[in-house]
Design an enzyme around this catalytic site. Structure first.
Site, PDB file in Angstrom:
ATOM      1  N   CYS A 188       0.902  -1.357  -0.103  1.00 56.32           N
ATOM      2  CA  CYS A 188       0.080   0.016  -0.004  1.00 56.32           C
ATOM      3  C   CYS A 188       0.865   1.301   0.063  1.00 56.32           C
ATOM      4  O   CYS A 188       2.014   1.269   0.895  1.00 56.32           O
ATOM      5  CB  CYS A 188      -0.781   0.084   1.370  1.00 56.32           C
ATOM      6  SG  CYS A 188      -1.168   1.465   2.271  1.00 56.32           S
ATOM      7  N   GLU A 189       0.590   2.045  -0.959  1.00 56.28           N
ATOM      8  CA  GLU A 189       1.471   3.382  -1.012  1.00 56.28           C
ATOM      9  C   GLU A 189       1.392   4.385   0.133  1.00 56.28           C
ATOM     10  O   GLU A 189       2.200   5.311   0.080  1.00 56.28           O
ATOM     11  CB  GLU A 189       1.245   4.078  -2.404  1.00 56.28           C
ATOM     12  CG  GLU A 189      -0.303   4.714  -2.681  1.00 56.28           C
ATOM     13  CD  GLU A 189      -0.069   5.331  -4.006  1.00 56.28           C
ATOM     14  OE1 GLU A 189       0.700   4.682  -4.855  1.00 56.28           O
ATOM     15  OE2 GLU A 189      -1.098   6.158  -4.158  1.00 56.28           O
ATOM     16  N   HIS A 190       0.232   4.304   0.932  1.00 54.51           N
ATOM     17  CA  HIS A 190       0.016   5.159   1.970  1.00 54.51           C
ATOM     18  C   HIS A 190       0.924   4.783   3.277  1.00 54.51           C
ATOM     19  O   HIS A 190       1.275   5.648   3.869  1.00 54.51           O
ATOM     20  CB  HIS A 190      -1.462   5.221   2.625  1.00 54.51           C
ATOM     21  CG  HIS A 190      -2.218   5.694   1.387  1.00 54.51           C
ATOM     22  ND1 HIS A 190      -3.424   4.906   0.726  1.00 54.51           N
ATOM     23  CD2 HIS A 190      -2.096   6.683   0.242  1.00 54.51           C
ATOM     24  CE1 HIS A 190      -3.878   5.384  -0.416  1.00 54.51           C
ATOM     25  NE2 HIS A 190      -3.247   6.457  -0.639  1.00 54.51           N
ATOM     26  N   HIS A 191       1.137   3.417   3.467  1.00 56.46           N
ATOM     27  CA  HIS A 191       1.698   2.831   4.808  1.00 56.46           C
ATOM     28  C   HIS A 191       2.809   2.007   4.314  1.00 56.46           C
ATOM     29  O   HIS A 191       3.568   1.684   5.418  1.00 56.46           O
ATOM     30  CB  HIS A 191       0.921   2.207   5.621  1.00 56.46           C
ATOM     31  CG  HIS A 191      -0.492   2.943   6.061  1.00 56.46           C
ATOM     32  ND1 HIS A 191      -1.648   2.910   5.257  1.00 56.46           N
ATOM     33  CD2 HIS A 191      -0.663   3.792   7.025  1.00 56.46           C
ATOM     34  CE1 HIS A 191      -2.490   3.616   6.010  1.00 56.46           C
ATOM     35  NE2 HIS A 191      -2.042   4.203   6.935  1.00 56.46           N
ATOM     36  N   CYS A 248      -2.431  -2.674   6.506  1.00 60.72           N
ATOM     37  CA  CYS A 248      -2.421  -1.340   7.266  1.00 60.72           C
ATOM     38  C   CYS A 248      -3.904  -1.133   7.935  1.00 60.72           C
ATOM     39  O   CYS A 248      -3.916  -0.471   8.825  1.00 60.72           O
ATOM     40  CB  CYS A 248      -2.089  -0.162   6.323  1.00 60.72           C
ATOM     41  SG  CYS A 248      -3.446  -0.221   4.871  1.00 60.72           S
ATOM     42  N   GLN A 282      -5.113  -0.641  -4.257  1.00 63.97           N
ATOM     43  CA  GLN A 282      -5.995  -1.647  -4.999  1.00 63.97           C
ATOM     44  C   GLN A 282      -6.620  -1.088  -6.172  1.00 63.97           C
ATOM     45  O   GLN A 282      -6.953  -1.939  -7.271  1.00 63.97           O
ATOM     46  CB  GLN A 282      -6.773  -2.163  -4.019  1.00 63.97           C
ATOM     47  CG  GLN A 282      -7.623  -3.658  -4.458  1.00 63.97           C
ATOM     48  CD  GLN A 282      -8.352  -4.167  -3.628  1.00 63.97           C
ATOM     49  OE1 GLN A 282      -7.883  -4.453  -2.431  1.00 63.97           O
ATOM     50  NE2 GLN A 282      -9.383  -4.974  -3.982  1.00 63.97           N
ATOM     51  N   HIS A 337      -5.670  -5.850   3.526  1.00 66.97           N
ATOM     52  CA  HIS A 337      -4.802  -4.553   3.764  1.00 66.97           C
ATOM     53  C   HIS A 337      -4.148  -4.858   5.159  1.00 66.97           C
ATOM     54  O   HIS A 337      -4.923  -4.560   6.197  1.00 66.97           O
ATOM     55  CB  HIS A 337      -5.319  -3.367   3.546  1.00 66.97           C
ATOM     56  CG  HIS A 337      -5.763  -3.393   1.850  1.00 66.97           C
ATOM     57  ND1 HIS A 337      -5.240  -2.306   0.940  1.00 66.97           N
ATOM     58  CD2 HIS A 337      -6.724  -3.929   1.190  1.00 66.97           C
ATOM     59  CE1 HIS A 337      -5.673  -2.455  -0.095  1.00 66.97           C
ATOM     60  NE2 HIS A 337      -6.702  -3.537  -0.212  1.00 66.97           N
TER      61      HIS A 337
END
Ligand code: ZN
Length: 197
Positions: free
Chosen positions: A88-91, A159, A129, A157
């Site tokens: 995941c690109e956020h976490h 995260c 995703q 996910h």
């Protein structure tokens, strides 16, 4: 239309030394003793793992599908349960699950194993995703020019599990439709019912 640079923009392997250095810095910053035995090899191991899970950056996913066969089959083709592992690109936390691709060829079909390689090339990057789902559909459309494409991606996910909402075991499902799948509800249900078998 996306250019090559939109997909191919890194070389994790070439940056190995720097990656190891920075992983070590992160360990120090979270309060670890980087000299203790369990951590001595960790920067190198994390870097080797990055080389694998971020290997998508070295691949143009359109070239993966590249070789196509001319074939008159114009009925639904489904490749389901393609296992993927992404970040995941956020976490920068893992998410993983299965991707399912259905398409109706229009003269060109791709080798079945190529669809799995396409999913690898798209997922072995920092991703969300939703974008995985639409990129797979877009590239199928761009390279094979089929009459229609439908992609369904399921993901768990970490995260979401490990922090914040803490919902273990909940799945996110995303879908993308192109061409005939957009207008033909019967075709969408056929695809979805075949996924359940
Ligand atoms: Zn996240």
């Amino acid at each position: 239309m996306a250019g090559k640079k939109d997909y191919v923009n890194s070389n994790v392997t070439a940056n190995r030394e720097q990656l190891e250095f920075h992983v070590k810095e992160i360990l120090k910053l979270i309060g670890e003793n980087v000299e203790r035995e369990g951590l001595l090899e960790t920067p190198a191991r994390v870097t080797r793992m990055y080389e694998e899970i971020f290997s998508g950056y070295e691949v143009d996913p359109r070239e993966v599908l590249g070789v196509t066969f001319d074939e008159q089959h114009e009925e639904l083709v489904i490749v389901k349960d393609i296992v993927y592992y992404s970040q995941c690109e956020h976490h920068m936390a893992p998410f993983f699950g299965k991707a399912h691709i259905g398409y109706i060829p229009s003269g060109k079909i791709a080798g079945l194993s190529k669809l799995a390689r396409l999913v690898d090339a798209i997922t072995r990057r920092l991703q969300v995703q939703e974008r995985i789902t639409s990129q797979v559909a877009d590239i199928m459309e761009e390279v094979l020019k089929p009459n229609g494409v439908m992609v369904v991606v399921e993901g768990e996910h970490l995260c979401m599990c490990a922090r914040g909402v803490k919902k273990t075991g909940s799945k996110t499902v995303t879908s993308a439709v192109r061409g005939e799948f957009r207008t033909n509800a019967a075709l969408r249900s056929e695809f979805l019912s075949l996924l359940k078998q």
